[in-house]
Scaffold this motif. Sequence first.
Motif, PDB file in Angstrom:
ATOM      1  N   LEU A 225      44.106  35.093  45.733  1.00  0.00           N
ATOM      2  CA  LEU A 225      43.299  34.048  45.103  1.00  0.00           C
ATOM      3  C   LEU A 225      43.081  34.312  43.615  1.00  0.00           C
ATOM      4  O   LEU A 225      43.024  33.377  42.817  1.00  0.00           O
ATOM      5  CB  LEU A 225      41.948  33.921  45.810  1.00  0.00           C
ATOM      6  CG  LEU A 225      41.993  33.335  47.224  1.00  0.00           C
ATOM      7  CD1 LEU A 225      40.607  33.353  47.847  1.00  0.00           C
ATOM      8  CD2 LEU A 225      42.556  31.922  47.207  1.00  0.00           C
ATOM      9  N   LEU A 226      42.959  35.584  43.257  1.00  0.00           N
ATOM     10  CA  LEU A 226      42.758  35.933  41.852  1.00  0.00           C
ATOM     11  C   LEU A 226      44.082  36.050  41.090  1.00  0.00           C
ATOM     12  O   LEU A 226      44.091  36.355  39.906  1.00  0.00           O
ATOM     13  CB  LEU A 226      41.986  37.254  41.746  1.00  0.00           C
ATOM     14  CG  LEU A 226      40.559  37.218  42.278  1.00  0.00           C
ATOM     15  CD1 LEU A 226      39.962  38.615  42.285  1.00  0.00           C
ATOM     16  CD2 LEU A 226      39.710  36.268  41.456  1.00  0.00           C
ATOM     17  N   ARG A 227      45.181  35.831  41.805  1.00  0.00           N
ATOM     18  CA  ARG A 227      46.522  35.896  41.218  1.00  0.00           C
ATOM     19  C   ARG A 227      46.745  37.218  40.487  1.00  0.00           C
ATOM     20  O   ARG A 227      47.128  37.250  39.315  1.00  0.00           O
ATOM     21  CB  ARG A 227      46.777  34.717  40.301  1.00  0.00           C
ATOM     22  CG  ARG A 227      46.694  33.394  41.015  1.00  0.00           C
ATOM     23  CD  ARG A 227      47.006  32.257  40.076  1.00  0.00           C
ATOM     24  NE  ARG A 227      46.666  30.985  40.667  1.00  0.00           N
ATOM     25  CZ  ARG A 227      47.478  30.257  41.405  1.00  0.00           C
ATOM     26  NH1 ARG A 227      48.685  30.679  41.667  1.00  0.00           N
ATOM     27  NH2 ARG A 227      47.083  29.098  41.874  1.00  0.00           N
ATOM     28  N   ASP A 228      46.468  38.282  41.217  1.00  0.00           N
ATOM     29  CA  ASP A 228      46.635  39.630  40.671  1.00  0.00           C
ATOM     30  C   ASP A 228      48.086  39.821  40.220  1.00  0.00           C
ATOM     31  O   ASP A 228      49.015  39.519  40.953  1.00  0.00           O
ATOM     32  CB  ASP A 228      46.277  40.663  41.740  1.00  0.00           C
ATOM     33  CG  ASP A 228      46.038  42.034  41.175  1.00  0.00           C
ATOM     34  OD1 ASP A 228      46.359  42.263  39.994  1.00  0.00           O
ATOM     35  OD2 ASP A 228      45.520  42.877  41.917  1.00  0.00           O
TER      36      ASP A 228
ATOM     37  N   MET B 117      40.496  41.137  53.423  1.00  0.00           N
ATOM     38  CA  MET B 117      39.713  40.777  52.245  1.00  0.00           C
ATOM     39  C   MET B 117      40.451  41.120  50.952  1.00  0.00           C
ATOM     40  O   MET B 117      40.516  40.311  50.025  1.00  0.00           O
ATOM     41  CB  MET B 117      38.360  41.485  52.290  1.00  0.00           C
ATOM     42  CG  MET B 117      37.394  41.082  51.204  1.00  0.00           C
ATOM     43  SD  MET B 117      37.262  42.131  49.731  1.00  0.00           S
ATOM     44  CE  MET B 117      37.459  43.762  50.267  1.00  0.00           C
ATOM     45  N   ARG B 118      41.038  42.299  50.890  1.00  0.00           N
ATOM     46  CA  ARG B 118      41.730  42.719  49.658  1.00  0.00           C
ATOM     47  C   ARG B 118      42.988  41.883  49.419  1.00  0.00           C
ATOM     48  O   ARG B 118      43.309  41.559  48.282  1.00  0.00           O
ATOM     49  CB  ARG B 118      42.094  44.194  49.736  1.00  0.00           C
ATOM     50  CG  ARG B 118      40.842  45.061  49.671  1.00  0.00           C
ATOM     51  CD  ARG B 118      41.190  46.484  49.538  1.00  0.00           C
ATOM     52  NE  ARG B 118      40.900  46.843  48.139  1.00  0.00           N
ATOM     53  CZ  ARG B 118      41.229  47.981  47.595  1.00  0.00           C
ATOM     54  NH1 ARG B 118      41.874  48.865  48.291  1.00  0.00           N
ATOM     55  NH2 ARG B 118      40.926  48.247  46.364  1.00  0.00           N
ATOM     56  N   THR B 119      43.709  41.545  50.485  1.00  0.00           N
ATOM     57  CA  THR B 119      44.918  40.736  50.324  1.00  0.00           C
ATOM     58  C   THR B 119      44.568  39.326  49.871  1.00  0.00           C
ATOM     59  O   THR B 119      45.155  38.805  48.918  1.00  0.00           O
ATOM     60  CB  THR B 119      45.718  40.689  51.637  1.00  0.00           C
ATOM     61  OG1 THR B 119      46.055  42.025  52.007  1.00  0.00           O
ATOM     62  CG2 THR B 119      46.978  39.869  51.494  1.00  0.00           C
ATOM     63  N   VAL B 120      43.606  38.711  50.544  1.00  0.00           N
ATOM     64  CA  VAL B 120      43.222  37.338  50.199  1.00  0.00           C
ATOM     65  C   VAL B 120      42.644  37.282  48.788  1.00  0.00           C
ATOM     66  O   VAL B 120      43.004  36.402  48.000  1.00  0.00           O
ATOM     67  CB  VAL B 120      42.226  36.771  51.238  1.00  0.00           C
ATOM     68  CG1 VAL B 120      41.637  35.459  50.779  1.00  0.00           C
ATOM     69  CG2 VAL B 120      42.917  36.598  52.582  1.00  0.00           C
ATOM     70  N   SER B 121      41.765  38.210  48.448  1.00  0.00           N
ATOM     71  CA  SER B 121      41.173  38.181  47.106  1.00  0.00           C
ATOM     72  C   SER B 121      42.237  38.420  46.035  1.00  0.00           C
ATOM     73  O   SER B 121      42.204  37.794  44.973  1.00  0.00           O
ATOM     74  CB  SER B 121      40.050  39.207  46.979  1.00  0.00           C
ATOM     75  OG  SER B 121      40.538  40.520  47.097  1.00  0.00           O
ATOM     76  N   SER B 122      43.181  39.274  46.304  1.00  0.00           N
ATOM     77  CA  SER B 122      44.251  39.533  45.348  1.00  0.00           C
ATOM     78  C   SER B 122      45.113  38.278  45.144  1.00  0.00           C
ATOM     79  O   SER B 122      45.503  37.963  44.019  1.00  0.00           O
ATOM     80  CB  SER B 122      45.122  40.686  45.834  1.00  0.00           C
ATOM     81  OG  SER B 122      46.199  40.893  44.967  1.00  0.00           O
TER      82      SER B 122
ATOM     83  N   LYS C  91      38.839  44.947  55.821  1.00  0.00           N
ATOM     84  CA  LYS C  91      39.043  45.352  54.422  1.00  0.00           C
ATOM     85  C   LYS C  91      40.417  44.933  53.925  1.00  0.00           C
ATOM     86  O   LYS C  91      40.559  44.415  52.813  1.00  0.00           O
ATOM     87  CB  LYS C  91      38.886  46.862  54.270  1.00  0.00           C
ATOM     88  CG  LYS C  91      39.115  47.345  52.841  1.00  0.00           C
ATOM     89  CD  LYS C  91      39.322  48.839  52.777  1.00  0.00           C
ATOM     90  CE  LYS C  91      40.672  49.218  53.282  1.00  0.00           C
ATOM     91  NZ  LYS C  91      41.625  49.755  52.355  1.00  0.00           N
TER      92      LYS C  91
ATOM     93  N   HIS D 184      50.715  44.196  49.164  1.00  0.00           N
ATOM     94  CA  HIS D 184      50.533  43.119  50.143  1.00  0.00           C
ATOM     95  C   HIS D 184      51.322  43.402  51.424  1.00  0.00           C
ATOM     96  O   HIS D 184      50.813  43.200  52.530  1.00  0.00           O
ATOM     97  CB  HIS D 184      50.957  41.772  49.559  1.00  0.00           C
ATOM     98  CG  HIS D 184      50.066  41.277  48.474  1.00  0.00           C
ATOM     99  ND1 HIS D 184      48.700  41.247  48.574  1.00  0.00           N
ATOM    100  CD2 HIS D 184      50.345  40.783  47.243  1.00  0.00           C
ATOM    101  CE1 HIS D 184      48.171  40.762  47.474  1.00  0.00           C
ATOM    102  NE2 HIS D 184      49.162  40.481  46.638  1.00  0.00           N
TER     103      HIS D 184
END
Length: 84
Positions: free
Chosen positions: A32-35, A25-30, A22, A44
């Motif tokens: 990639l989506l340039r949160d 996944m949350r770090t990579v998606s954040s 989890k 992070h």
Amino acid sequence: VKSRWNDVTPESHTFLVLYISKNIMRTVSSLLLRDSKKGIWLIHVHHVISIACYGTGLYLGRMHFFGVLDGVCEFSVIFLNAKL
């Protein structure tokens, strides 16, 4: 008390694997989506430290009790996520 340091159960192993997954996944998606939420870098850092700590317990096969206990405390993060 010794079992808290050395015992591993299938449930604790599964929990640690799911928790690490989890966080990855949350770090990579954040990333990639340039949160751009305020303070996202702190989240992070938290995820990287969590992955390292839980991964060490998983790799060494020790202290699963404390990992699961900490995971129960992480439940309160659900309210922080709603705020951020």
